[in-house]
Motif scaffolding. Structure first.
Motif, mmCIF file in Angstrom:
data_model
loop_
_atom_site.group_PDB
_atom_site.id
_atom_site.type_symbol
_atom_site.label_atom_id
_atom_site.label_comp_id
_atom_site.label_asym_id
_atom_site.label_seq_id
_atom_site.Cartn_x
_atom_site.Cartn_y
_atom_site.Cartn_z
ATOM 1 N N LEU A 59 0.788 -1.542 0.163
ATOM 2 C CA LEU A 59 0.228 -0.178 -0.110
ATOM 3 C C LEU A 59 0.651 1.228 -0.322
ATOM 4 O O LEU A 59 1.840 1.376 0.544
ATOM 5 N N TYR A 60 0.153 2.524 -0.550
ATOM 6 C CA TYR A 60 0.799 4.061 -0.899
ATOM 7 C C TYR A 60 0.830 4.150 0.516
ATOM 8 O O TYR A 60 -0.591 4.025 1.526
ATOM 9 N N PRO A 61 1.225 5.595 1.242
ATOM 10 C CA PRO A 61 0.700 5.622 2.385
ATOM 11 C C PRO A 61 -0.301 6.654 2.176
ATOM 12 O O PRO A 61 -0.485 7.343 1.126
ATOM 13 N N GLY A 62 -1.231 6.435 3.328
ATOM 14 C CA GLY A 62 -3.048 7.035 2.576
ATOM 15 C C GLY A 62 -3.893 6.091 2.596
ATOM 16 O O GLY A 62 -4.614 6.343 2.066
ATOM 17 N N GLU A 63 -2.955 4.760 2.379
ATOM 18 C CA GLU A 63 -3.864 3.758 1.657
ATOM 19 C C GLU A 63 -4.673 2.870 2.312
ATOM 20 O O GLU A 63 -4.930 1.547 2.699
ATOM 21 N N GLU A 64 -4.143 3.058 3.863
ATOM 22 C CA GLU A 64 -4.416 2.130 4.818
ATOM 23 C C GLU A 64 -5.332 1.773 5.376
ATOM 24 O O GLU A 64 -6.139 0.550 5.473
ATOM 25 N N HIS A 65 -6.650 2.935 5.238
ATOM 26 C CA HIS A 65 -7.500 2.739 5.091
ATOM 27 C C HIS A 65 -8.273 1.626 4.022
ATOM 28 O O HIS A 65 -9.018 0.601 4.640
ATOM 29 N N ARG A 66 -7.083 1.023 2.980
ATOM 30 C CA ARG A 66 -8.034 -0.119 1.913
ATOM 31 C C ARG A 66 -8.240 -1.250 2.690
ATOM 32 O O ARG A 66 -8.797 -2.246 2.522
ATOM 33 N N LEU A 67 -6.312 -1.465 3.969
ATOM 34 C CA LEU A 67 -6.934 -2.713 4.075
ATOM 35 C C LEU A 67 -7.931 -2.937 5.449
ATOM 36 O O LEU A 67 -8.141 -3.825 5.841
ATOM 37 N N GLU A 68 -8.223 -1.897 5.736
ATOM 38 C CA GLU A 68 -9.278 -2.193 7.621
ATOM 39 C C GLU A 68 -10.197 -2.497 6.217
ATOM 40 O O GLU A 68 -11.302 -3.105 7.328
ATOM 41 N N CYS A 69 -10.664 -1.915 5.080
ATOM 42 C CA CYS A 69 -11.982 -2.115 4.731
ATOM 43 C C CYS A 69 -12.110 -3.915 4.112
ATOM 44 O O CYS A 69 -13.207 -4.859 4.524
ATOM 45 N N PHE A 70 -10.860 -4.342 3.919
ATOM 46 C CA PHE A 70 -10.321 -6.252 3.381
ATOM 47 C C PHE A 70 -11.436 -6.320 4.683
ATOM 48 O O PHE A 70 -11.462 -7.129 4.792
ATOM 49 N N LEU A 71 -10.310 -5.675 5.734
ATOM 50 C CA LEU A 71 -10.583 -6.794 7.163
ATOM 51 C C LEU A 71 -11.509 -6.951 7.422
ATOM 52 O O LEU A 71 -12.174 -8.355 7.986
ATOM 53 N N ARG A 72 -12.588 -6.022 7.448
ATOM 54 C CA ARG A 72 -14.097 -6.116 7.960
ATOM 55 C C ARG A 72 -15.171 -6.775 6.780
ATOM 56 O O ARG A 72 -15.566 -7.515 7.476
ATOM 57 N N LEU A 73 -14.248 -6.515 5.588
ATOM 58 C CA LEU A 73 -15.337 -7.381 4.530
ATOM 59 C C LEU A 73 -15.017 -9.110 4.482
ATOM 60 O O LEU A 73 -16.088 -9.587 4.878
ATOM 61 N N ARG A 74 -13.887 -9.428 5.292
ATOM 62 C CA ARG A 74 -13.195 -10.825 4.945
ATOM 63 C C ARG A 74 -14.036 -11.525 6.243
ATOM 64 O O ARG A 74 -14.148 -12.226 6.251
ATOM 65 N N ASP A 75 -14.220 -10.601 7.757
ATOM 66 C CA ASP A 75 -14.523 -10.893 8.615
ATOM 67 C C ASP A 75 -16.330 -11.022 9.077
ATOM 68 O O ASP A 75 -16.985 -12.259 9.239
ATOM 69 N N ALA A 76 -16.657 -10.100 7.735
ATOM 70 C CA ALA A 76 -17.983 -10.071 7.451
ATOM 71 C C ALA A 76 -18.268 -11.471 6.999
ATOM 72 O O ALA A 76 -19.913 -11.497 6.555
ATOM 73 N N GLY A 77 -17.407 -12.151 5.978
ATOM 74 C CA GLY A 77 -17.698 -13.291 5.679
ATOM 75 C C GLY A 77 -17.365 -13.156 3.763
ATOM 76 O O GLY A 77 -18.215 -13.848 2.906
ATOM 77 N N PHE A 78 -17.130 -12.454 3.402
ATOM 78 C CA PHE A 78 -17.792 -11.480 1.984
ATOM 79 C C PHE A 78 -16.168 -13.088 1.440
ATOM 80 O O PHE A 78 -15.770 -12.610 1.650
ATOM 81 N N GLU A 79 -16.791 -12.721 -0.184
ATOM 82 C CA GLU A 79 -15.798 -13.448 -1.150
ATOM 83 C C GLU A 79 -14.786 -12.613 -1.866
ATOM 84 O O GLU A 79 -15.598 -11.796 -1.751
ATOM 85 N N PHE A 80 -13.654 -13.058 -2.148
ATOM 86 C CA PHE A 80 -12.695 -12.249 -2.257
ATOM 87 C C PHE A 80 -11.765 -12.974 -4.029
ATOM 88 O O PHE A 80 -11.982 -13.980 -3.988
ATOM 89 N N PHE A 81 -12.054 -12.124 -4.721
ATOM 90 C CA PHE A 81 -11.079 -12.783 -6.435
ATOM 91 C C PHE A 81 -10.402 -11.162 -6.846
ATOM 92 O O PHE A 81 -10.132 -10.261 -6.563
ATOM 93 N N PHE A 82 -9.118 -11.974 -6.903
ATOM 94 C CA PHE A 82 -7.960 -11.362 -8.163
ATOM 95 C C PHE A 82 -8.292 -11.342 -8.993
ATOM 96 O O PHE A 82 -9.089 -11.998 -9.651
ATOM 97 N N GLN A 83 -8.236 -9.502 -9.646
ATOM 98 C CA GLN A 83 -8.379 -9.477 -11.032
ATOM 99 C C GLN A 83 -7.053 -8.613 -11.956
ATOM 100 O O GLN A 83 -6.869 -7.868 -11.353
ATOM 101 N N PRO A 84 -6.401 -9.323 -12.724
ATOM 102 C CA PRO A 84 -4.884 -9.008 -12.860
ATOM 103 C C PRO A 84 -5.312 -7.821 -13.562
ATOM 104 O O PRO A 84 -6.118 -6.940 -14.592
ATOM 105 N N ASN A 85 -4.383 -6.438 -14.000
ATOM 106 C CA ASN A 85 -4.067 -5.212 -14.429
ATOM 107 C C ASN A 85 -2.786 -5.635 -15.276
ATOM 108 O O ASN A 85 -1.971 -5.686 -14.875
ATOM 109 N N GLY A 86 -3.042 -5.865 -16.711
ATOM 110 C CA GLY A 86 -2.107 -5.397 -17.426
ATOM 111 C C GLY A 86 -1.496 -6.400 -18.145
ATOM 112 O O GLY A 86 -0.441 -6.607 -18.526
#
Length: 86
Positions: A59-86
């Motif tokens: 993560l770049y500085p200032g993007e720490e909220h993205r990790l918090e979002c991930f943890l909340r969604l993970r803890d709520a039981g959401f599914e995650f998928f990787f989408q490549p770029n490039g």
């Protein structure tokens, strides 16, 4: 807060971690997630196996909220998928 009243089982697409810079950064993100960027068989993620320290370094500085979002969604039981770029 946006998903508070969403019914169980609803499909919600949310970009949590981004790699808009392209292929090398996308491969770095895949590694953090336990996926291979261009092996689509690995794109359904196990959020409990994500390398949190690697994500923090990714993560770049200032993007720490993205990790918090991930943890909340993970803890709520959401599914995650990787989408490549490039």
């Amino acid at each position: 807060a946006w998903h508070r009243n969403t019914r169980d089982g609803a499909i919600i697409v949310v970009s949590v971690f981004l790699a808009p810079e392209g292929s090398s950064r996308s491969r770095e993100l895949a590694g953090c997630m336990g996926a291979e960027a261009w092996d689509f068989n690995t794109h359904a993620l196990d959020p409990w196996r994500v390398d949190m320290e690697a994500v923090r370094r990714f993560l770049y500085p200032g993007e720490e909220h993205r990790l918090e979002c991930f943890l909340r969604l993970r803890d709520a039981g959401f599914e995650f998928f990787f989408q490549p770029n490039g």
